[in-house]
Design a protein around this motif. Structure first.
Motif, mmCIF file in Angstrom:
data_model
loop_
_atom_site.group_PDB
_atom_site.id
_atom_site.type_symbol
_atom_site.label_atom_id
_atom_site.label_comp_id
_atom_site.label_asym_id
_atom_site.label_seq_id
_atom_site.Cartn_x
_atom_site.Cartn_y
_atom_site.Cartn_z
ATOM 1 N N HIS A 1 45.575 40.044 36.707
ATOM 2 C CA HIS A 1 44.802 40.571 37.838
ATOM 3 C C HIS A 1 44.680 39.522 38.953
ATOM 4 C CE1 HIS A 1 42.400 43.603 39.710
ATOM 5 N NE2 HIS A 1 41.467 42.718 39.970
ATOM 6 N N GLY B 1 49.715 44.158 34.739
ATOM 7 C CA GLY B 1 48.619 44.427 35.659
ATOM 8 C C GLY B 1 48.543 45.897 36.014
ATOM 9 N N ARG C 1 37.931 49.788 41.337
ATOM 10 C CA ARG C 1 38.416 48.561 40.664
ATOM 11 C C ARG C 1 38.412 47.349 41.603
ATOM 12 N NH1 ARG C 1 41.742 51.927 37.094
ATOM 13 N NH2 ARG C 1 40.042 53.191 36.268
ATOM 14 N N TRP D 1 45.593 48.597 35.018
ATOM 15 C CA TRP D 1 44.369 48.800 35.802
ATOM 16 C C TRP D 1 44.520 49.742 36.995
ATOM 17 C CZ3 TRP D 1 44.780 47.265 40.729
ATOM 18 C CH2 TRP D 1 45.579 46.153 41.052
ATOM 19 N N HIS E 1 46.391 40.251 41.716
ATOM 20 C CA HIS E 1 46.957 41.086 42.791
ATOM 21 C C HIS E 1 46.141 41.039 44.073
ATOM 22 C CE1 HIS E 1 48.437 42.373 38.929
ATOM 23 N NE2 HIS E 1 49.416 43.016 39.503
ATOM 24 N N ILE F 1 37.281 45.145 35.925
ATOM 25 C CA ILE F 1 38.462 44.531 35.296
ATOM 26 C C ILE F 1 38.026 43.628 34.126
ATOM 27 C CG2 ILE F 1 40.495 43.078 35.694
ATOM 28 C CD1 ILE F 1 40.604 45.686 37.326
ATOM 29 N N VAL G 1 43.223 35.591 35.960
ATOM 30 C CA VAL G 1 42.626 35.717 37.308
ATOM 31 C C VAL G 1 42.580 34.333 37.964
ATOM 32 C CG1 VAL G 1 41.199 37.790 36.925
ATOM 33 C CG2 VAL G 1 40.285 35.554 36.324
#
Ligand code: FBP
Length: 260
Positions: A20, A230, A37, A234, A22, A43, A57
């Motif tokens: 995550h 990812g 989200r 999610w 992104h 998450i 992360v």
């Protein structure tokens, strides 16, 4: 294979990282249709699912949210990253150190390299102290190895992905995350090229349940150590259902047909 002791990243010799980063790499447009989200709590909550052996992360999310989830989430600290607003030759600078990540009590380190770019020498040099410091702290290292740049004509070809997988072994990571090289046979060659390094499949853009699970099954069949995924988790309306299915395919040897 370099032993990882009792690292929580590995379960039955397999690993599932929920990726995550992104928000850094691609920004809020990645959350279209799943705007709820944008709240990282959703998450971190997802990462408490048994299938997830670590959540990857960056620094800001780790500082702000990890303290509330420490008991239930294993954290992989993604040390570098860059936005897709940058139009220059691909490069990714780190914005936190292994020492600081260790202070925040993370479980592993993640780092991206772009083999083949003009700044490849700098990226390899940047990775050197990260790798050595992770060893000092006894933190496993996952390398995101994404060949790019002018010389890389086809960044998912058999040879290019096998080369990326091999670089993880050569540069001293414990896991190397690569994109799918378009066929099961090519992935098998990448796994073989990586020798004792653990190859992780990079999830890719959202696919249908069947398409994604068959891809995962094929990769597990040829010796991939798991995945770092990812969007295929999610971005789904029901990520928990996908995590249930992935748990069976990745850790219990189930087929896509079994779980669908
Ligand atoms: P996905 O499973 O969503 O593909 O995520 C994997 C990942 O490596 C992320 O960690 C990262 O943000 C993204 O892909 C970068 O991919 P690209 O550079 O191709 O956009």
């Amino acid at each position: 294979m370099r032993p990882l002791g009792d690292s929580p990243l590995v379960r039955n010799d397999k690993t599932l990282v929920l990726a995550h980063d992104h928000g850094v790499e691609h920004g809020p447009k990645q959350f279209a249709g799943v705007e709820e989200r944008l709240d990282p709590n959703t998450i971190f909550e997802m990462a408490t699912h048994d299938a997830v052996t670590a959540l990857a992360v960056g620094k800001g999310l780790t500082e702000t949210y990890y303290p509330s989830y420490k008991d239930d989430v294993n954290l992989l600290a993604k040390l570098n990253g860059g936005s897709d607003l940058w139009m220059g030759d691909p490069y990714s600078a780190h914005n936190w150190t292994v020492d600081y990540a260790a202070e925040l009590d993370v479980d592993a380190i993640g780092y991206t390299i772009y083999p083949g770019v003009n700044k490849e020498p700098e990226m390899f040099e940047d990775f050197r102290p990260v790798q050595e410091s992770a060893r000092d702290h006894d933190l496993p290292i996952a390398l995101w190895a994404y060949p790019r740049g002018q010389a890389v004509k086809e960044h998912r070809s058999k040879e290019i992905i096998a080369y990326a997988a091999r670089l993880g072994l050569e540069l001293g990571s414990d896991f190397t995350k690569v994109k799918y090289p378009r066929s099961k046979e090519n992935m098998e060659y990448a796994v073989k090229s990586a020798a004792d390094n653990r190859v992780l499949l990079s999830g890719g853009s959202k696919a249908s349940d069947r398409e994604f699970l068959e891809l995962v099954e094929d990769c597990m069949d040829v010796g991939v150590a798991g995945l770092a995924v990812g969007r295929n988790v999610w971005q789904r309306e029901n990520p928990y259902e996908m995590l249930d299915m992935l748990e069976a395919v990745v850790f219990e040897g189930a087929s896509a047909d079994d779980v669908l």
